[in-house]
Write a protein that holds these residues in place. Structure first.
Motif, short mmCIF file in Angstrom:
data_model
loop_
_atom_site.label_atom_id
_atom_site.label_comp_id
_atom_site.label_asym_id
_atom_site.label_seq_id
_atom_site.Cartn_x
_atom_site.Cartn_y
_atom_site.Cartn_z
N PRO A 181 -16.49 5.91 73.76
CA PRO A 181 -16.19 5.79 72.34
C PRO A 181 -15.22 6.87 71.91
O PRO A 181 -14.94 7.79 72.67
N PRO A 182 -14.70 6.77 70.65
CA PRO A 182 -13.79 7.81 70.17
C PRO A 182 -14.41 9.19 70.29
O PRO A 182 -15.59 9.37 70.05
N ARG A 183 -13.58 10.16 70.64
CA ARG A 183 -14.07 11.53 70.85
C ARG A 183 -14.76 12.04 69.60
O ARG A 183 -14.28 11.90 68.49
N GLY A 184 -15.94 12.64 69.84
CA GLY A 184 -16.65 13.26 68.74
C GLY A 184 -17.53 12.32 67.96
O GLY A 184 -18.12 12.70 66.96
N THR A 185 -17.66 11.05 68.41
CA THR A 185 -18.49 10.12 67.69
C THR A 185 -19.63 9.66 68.56
O THR A 185 -19.93 10.24 69.59
N ASP A 196 -29.20 -0.49 70.54
CA ASP A 196 -28.49 0.71 71.00
C ASP A 196 -26.98 0.55 70.84
O ASP A 196 -26.21 1.35 71.34
N ARG A 197 -26.56 -0.46 70.10
CA ARG A 197 -25.15 -0.75 69.89
C ARG A 197 -24.76 -0.51 68.44
O ARG A 197 -25.55 -0.71 67.53
N THR A 198 -23.52 -0.05 68.23
CA THR A 198 -22.99 0.12 66.88
C THR A 198 -21.99 -0.99 66.62
O THR A 198 -21.05 -1.19 67.40
N ILE A 199 -22.18 -1.73 65.53
CA ILE A 199 -21.30 -2.82 65.16
C ILE A 199 -20.39 -2.36 64.02
O ILE A 199 -20.88 -1.84 63.02
N VAL A 200 -19.09 -2.52 64.19
CA VAL A 200 -18.12 -2.17 63.15
C VAL A 200 -17.40 -3.46 62.75
O VAL A 200 -16.80 -4.14 63.59
N LEU A 247 -18.20 5.66 62.25
CA LEU A 247 -19.23 6.27 63.09
C LEU A 247 -19.69 7.60 62.53
O LEU A 247 -20.87 7.92 62.53
N ASP A 248 -18.74 8.39 62.02
CA ASP A 248 -19.10 9.66 61.40
C ASP A 248 -19.92 9.42 60.12
O ASP A 248 -20.87 10.16 59.83
#
Length: 208
Positions: free
Chosen positions: A30-34, A58-62, A81-82
């Motif tokens: 995933p994107p760095r830092g997220t 365990d999944r994030t839906i955007v 995510l942040d």
């Protein structure tokens, strides 16, 4: 709780078939830092201005508008995510859940070798974010971390778990934290908090 934000998509040129929702699994990293959990981006022609995100197991839906460009997608995935992490961190977790998180982090990043006897919040640590006593296997986190993003709390917790294996801050210690993808971002966040605390206070507005 899902997170929502209006991205302001004027000028986006990517076209998608009307009414069709497209799903794309994000890269394994995933994107760095997220969040380290898998991220799935879903495009929808019905969505014109808002971006939403929520956890699904365990999944994030955007959820994003279909016409959003790839560059905008990457940027908004990181933002959402942040935002989710900040929302989740507002819920103060107890010592028992903190211990569960320590066990999960140890299994994920330290091969399960760090097994603290106790993990708890304390209110008497104002100059340190966390501390541990390797001889007792105890870890203490400052209550000042409560309300910070989850990845920051996890970093401090993992930092103290690593100290159960390596007491000092030498190369061996930092190698243990290399597997955690948000180390630099979390350190930057905490450094920003410290810097903000040191800024001079603005004088109060003069009453007329």
């Amino acid at each position: 709780m899902p997170a929502d934000s209006p991205p302001g998509l004027a000028g986006a040129t990517t076209e998608r078939r009307a009414g069709r929702q497209q799903r794309r699994a994000a890269a394994t990293q995933p994107p760095r830092g997220t969040s380290a959990s898998p991220v799935e981006v879903r495009r929808s022609a019905r969505r014109s201005r808002t971006v939403s995100a929520y956890r699904e197991g365990d999944r994030t839906i955007v959820l994003i508008p279909a016409r959003m460009s790839e560059a905008e997608e990457q940027r908004w995935v990181g933002v959402m995510l942040d935002k989710l992490a900040a929302q989740e961190s507002k819920r103060v977790i107890g010592d028992s859940e903190l211990s569960d998180r320590a066990e999960r982090l140890s299994d994920q990043y330290l091969e399960g070798r760090a097994r603290p006897a106790s993990v708890r919040w304390v209110t008497n640590q104002n100059t340190r974010w966390g501390s541990c006593t390797p001889a007792e296997g105890s870890i203490r986190l400052s209550h000042r971390l409560q309300g910070m993003p989850e990845y920051v709390v996890d970093y401090v917790l993992l930092h103290e778990l690593a100290h159960l294996l390596v007491p000092g801050h030498g190369p061996r210690f930092w190698r243990l934290l290399e597997a955690y993808p948000r180390t630099e971002r979390a350190r930057g966040y905490l450094e920003g908090v410290v810097a903000a605390d040191r800024l001079p206070r603005l004088p109060a507005a003069r009453e007329e």
